[in-house]
Write a protein that holds these residues in place. Structure first.
Motif, PDB file in Angstrom:
ATOM      1  N   ALA A 185     -75.900  -5.666  -6.126  1.00 54.64           N
ATOM      2  CA  ALA A 185     -74.646  -5.997  -6.803  1.00 54.64           C
ATOM      3  C   ALA A 185     -73.499  -5.890  -5.799  1.00 54.64           C
ATOM      4  O   ALA A 185     -73.543  -5.105  -4.854  1.00 54.64           O
ATOM      5  N   THR A 186     -72.472  -6.674  -6.025  1.00 57.09           N
ATOM      6  CA  THR A 186     -71.310  -6.655  -5.135  1.00 57.09           C
ATOM      7  C   THR A 186     -70.425  -5.443  -5.440  1.00 57.09           C
ATOM      8  O   THR A 186     -70.532  -4.830  -6.509  1.00 57.09           O
ATOM      9  N   ASP A 187     -69.543  -5.132  -4.512  1.00 59.70           N
ATOM     10  CA  ASP A 187     -68.577  -4.062  -4.734  1.00 59.70           C
ATOM     11  C   ASP A 187     -67.749  -4.342  -5.976  1.00 59.70           C
ATOM     12  O   ASP A 187     -67.435  -3.440  -6.748  1.00 59.70           O
ATOM     13  N   GLU A 188     -67.411  -5.600  -6.185  1.00 63.27           N
ATOM     14  CA  GLU A 188     -66.623  -5.992  -7.351  1.00 63.27           C
ATOM     15  C   GLU A 188     -67.388  -5.721  -8.654  1.00 63.27           C
ATOM     16  O   GLU A 188     -66.809  -5.242  -9.637  1.00 63.27           O
ATOM     17  N   GLU A 189     -68.672  -6.025  -8.677  1.00 66.90           N
ATOM     18  CA  GLU A 189     -69.480  -5.766  -9.876  1.00 66.90           C
ATOM     19  C   GLU A 189     -69.569  -4.265 -10.158  1.00 66.90           C
ATOM     20  O   GLU A 189     -69.462  -3.835 -11.319  1.00 66.90           O
ATOM     21  N   ILE A 190     -69.746  -3.479  -9.125  1.00 66.84           N
ATOM     22  CA  ILE A 190     -69.813  -2.020  -9.305  1.00 66.84           C
ATOM     23  C   ILE A 190     -68.484  -1.506  -9.838  1.00 66.84           C
ATOM     24  O   ILE A 190     -68.446  -0.730 -10.802  1.00 66.84           O
ATOM     25  N   SER A 191     -67.393  -1.935  -9.237  1.00 64.08           N
ATOM     26  CA  SER A 191     -66.065  -1.510  -9.690  1.00 64.08           C
ATOM     27  C   SER A 191     -65.816  -1.926 -11.135  1.00 64.08           C
ATOM     28  O   SER A 191     -65.248  -1.158 -11.921  1.00 64.08           O
ATOM     29  N   HIS A 192     -66.236  -3.131 -11.480  1.00 71.28           N
ATOM     30  CA  HIS A 192     -66.043  -3.634 -12.848  1.00 71.28           C
ATOM     31  C   HIS A 192     -66.819  -2.778 -13.854  1.00 71.28           C
ATOM     32  O   HIS A 192     -66.297  -2.435 -14.923  1.00 71.28           O
ATOM     33  N   ALA A 193     -68.044  -2.407 -13.526  1.00 69.97           N
ATOM     34  CA  ALA A 193     -68.848  -1.571 -14.422  1.00 69.97           C
ATOM     35  C   ALA A 193     -68.243  -0.176 -14.557  1.00 69.97           C
ATOM     36  O   ALA A 193     -68.184   0.386 -15.658  1.00 69.97           O
ATOM     37  N   VAL A 194     -67.779   0.394 -13.451  1.00 71.33           N
ATOM     38  CA  VAL A 194     -67.140   1.719 -13.507  1.00 71.33           C
ATOM     39  C   VAL A 194     -65.863   1.647 -14.335  1.00 71.33           C
ATOM     40  O   VAL A 194     -65.598   2.525 -15.170  1.00 71.33           O
ATOM     41  N   LEU A 195     -65.073   0.623 -14.136  1.00 65.47           N
ATOM     42  CA  LEU A 195     -63.840   0.466 -14.900  1.00 65.47           C
ATOM     43  C   LEU A 195     -64.135   0.325 -16.393  1.00 65.47           C
ATOM     44  O   LEU A 195     -63.461   0.946 -17.228  1.00 65.47           O
ATOM     45  N   ALA A 196     -65.135  -0.453 -16.744  1.00 67.07           N
ATOM     46  CA  ALA A 196     -65.493  -0.625 -18.158  1.00 67.07           C
ATOM     47  C   ALA A 196     -65.931   0.705 -18.770  1.00 67.07           C
ATOM     48  O   ALA A 196     -65.535   1.043 -19.892  1.00 67.07           O
ATOM     49  N   ALA A 197     -66.743   1.467 -18.042  1.00 66.76           N
ATOM     50  CA  ALA A 197     -67.180   2.778 -18.532  1.00 66.76           C
ATOM     51  C   ALA A 197     -65.991   3.719 -18.699  1.00 66.76           C
ATOM     52  O   ALA A 197     -65.902   4.463 -19.685  1.00 66.76           O
ATOM     53  N   THR A 198     -65.077   3.664 -17.755  1.00 65.62           N
ATOM     54  CA  THR A 198     -63.890   4.527 -17.801  1.00 65.62           C
ATOM     55  C   THR A 198     -62.994   4.169 -18.976  1.00 65.62           C
ATOM     56  O   THR A 198     -62.551   5.052 -19.720  1.00 65.62           O
ATOM     57  N   LYS A 199     -62.733   2.883 -19.150  1.00 68.54           N
ATOM     58  CA  LYS A 199     -61.879   2.456 -20.259  1.00 68.54           C
ATOM     59  C   LYS A 199     -62.500   2.827 -21.599  1.00 68.54           C
ATOM     60  O   LYS A 199     -61.803   3.275 -22.513  1.00 68.54           O
ATOM     61  N   ALA A 200     -63.802   2.645 -21.725  1.00 69.82           N
ATOM     62  CA  ALA A 200     -64.478   3.003 -22.973  1.00 69.82           C
ATOM     63  C   ALA A 200     -64.372   4.499 -23.235  1.00 69.82           C
ATOM     64  O   ALA A 200     -64.037   4.926 -24.345  1.00 69.82           O
ATOM     65  N   ALA A 201     -64.658   5.309 -22.227  1.00 66.63           N
ATOM     66  CA  ALA A 201     -64.608   6.767 -22.388  1.00 66.63           C
ATOM     67  C   ALA A 201     -63.195   7.226 -22.718  1.00 66.63           C
ATOM     68  O   ALA A 201     -62.996   8.046 -23.624  1.00 66.63           O
ATOM     69  N   HIS A 202     -62.219   6.691 -22.020  1.00 63.73           N
ATOM     70  CA  HIS A 202     -60.838   7.104 -22.271  1.00 63.73           C
ATOM     71  C   HIS A 202     -60.367   6.666 -23.646  1.00 63.73           C
ATOM     72  O   HIS A 202     -59.575   7.367 -24.272  1.00 63.73           O
ATOM     73  N   ALA A 203     -60.854   5.543 -24.133  1.00 62.25           N
ATOM     74  CA  ALA A 203     -60.463   5.080 -25.466  1.00 62.25           C
ATOM     75  C   ALA A 203     -60.880   6.078 -26.542  1.00 62.25           C
ATOM     76  O   ALA A 203     -60.179   6.258 -27.536  1.00 62.25           O
ATOM     77  N   TYR A 204     -62.014   6.745 -26.332  1.00 63.45           N
ATOM     78  CA  TYR A 204     -62.515   7.662 -27.358  1.00 63.45           C
ATOM     79  C   TYR A 204     -62.212   9.129 -27.072  1.00 63.45           C
ATOM     80  O   TYR A 204     -62.174   9.933 -27.990  1.00 63.45           O
ATOM     81  N   PHE A 205     -61.999   9.484 -25.836  1.00 59.85           N
ATOM     82  CA  PHE A 205     -61.818  10.900 -25.512  1.00 59.85           C
ATOM     83  C   PHE A 205     -60.402  11.277 -25.131  1.00 59.85           C
ATOM     84  O   PHE A 205     -60.050  12.452 -25.175  1.00 59.85           O
ATOM     85  N   CYS A 206     -59.583  10.313 -24.743  1.00 57.19           N
ATOM     86  CA  CYS A 206     -58.250  10.652 -24.231  1.00 57.19           C
ATOM     87  C   CYS A 206     -57.108  10.246 -25.152  1.00 57.19           C
ATOM     88  O   CYS A 206     -55.988  10.669 -24.932  1.00 57.19           O
ATOM     89  N   ASN A 207     -57.366   9.415 -26.133  1.00 56.21           N
ATOM     90  CA  ASN A 207     -56.307   9.007 -27.044  1.00 56.21           C
ATOM     91  C   ASN A 207     -56.112  10.074 -28.107  1.00 56.21           C
ATOM     92  O   ASN A 207     -57.060  10.522 -28.730  1.00 56.21           O
TER      93      ASN A 207
END
Length: 121
Positions: free
Chosen positions: A96-118
């Protein structure tokens, strides 16, 4: 959409090694950026994080999918018998490209923050 990589019955050593390199980078990002417990199962080729409940895992998968990253719930803890599919498995493919890895990490982060940080209003 960054799709889930579904390995076939015959995964080459090169594919397995490439996947493992990408998976460990993805897991490190999940831990450092999303602050979630990463999971890497090199036998089943699963990488993701533990949500600690099947219900929350389903919500987190839906949030990751909204970010155009493939995800699914699974019993992904390596070497453990689990009662529930409490884990979120993320899209990860060999080479996978660096961009794909970053995109997956960002998606995981946004999902986690949506449920744990709001904070509830």
């Amino acid at each position: 959409m960054l799709p889930l990589w579904e390995p076939g019955p015959k995964v080459t050593n090169a594919d397995r090694e490439g996947w493992q390199t990408v998976a460990f980078r993805l897991a490190l990002g999940v831990e450092l950026v999303a602050h979630m417990e990463p999971i890497v199962d090199t036998d089943r080729l699963y990488v993701g994080y533990c949500a600690h409940s099947a219900e929350l895992a389903e919500l987190l998968v839906a949030a990751v999918l909204k970010e155009n990253v493939g995800a699914k719930t699974a019993r992904a803890h390596p070497g453990m018998d689990q009662d529930a599919a409490c884990d979120v498995v993320l899209a990860c493919r060999p080479h996978a490209t660096d961009e794909e890895i970053s995109h997956a990490v960002l998606a995981a982060t946004k999902a986690a923050h949506a449920y744990f940080c709001n904070q509830p209003v």
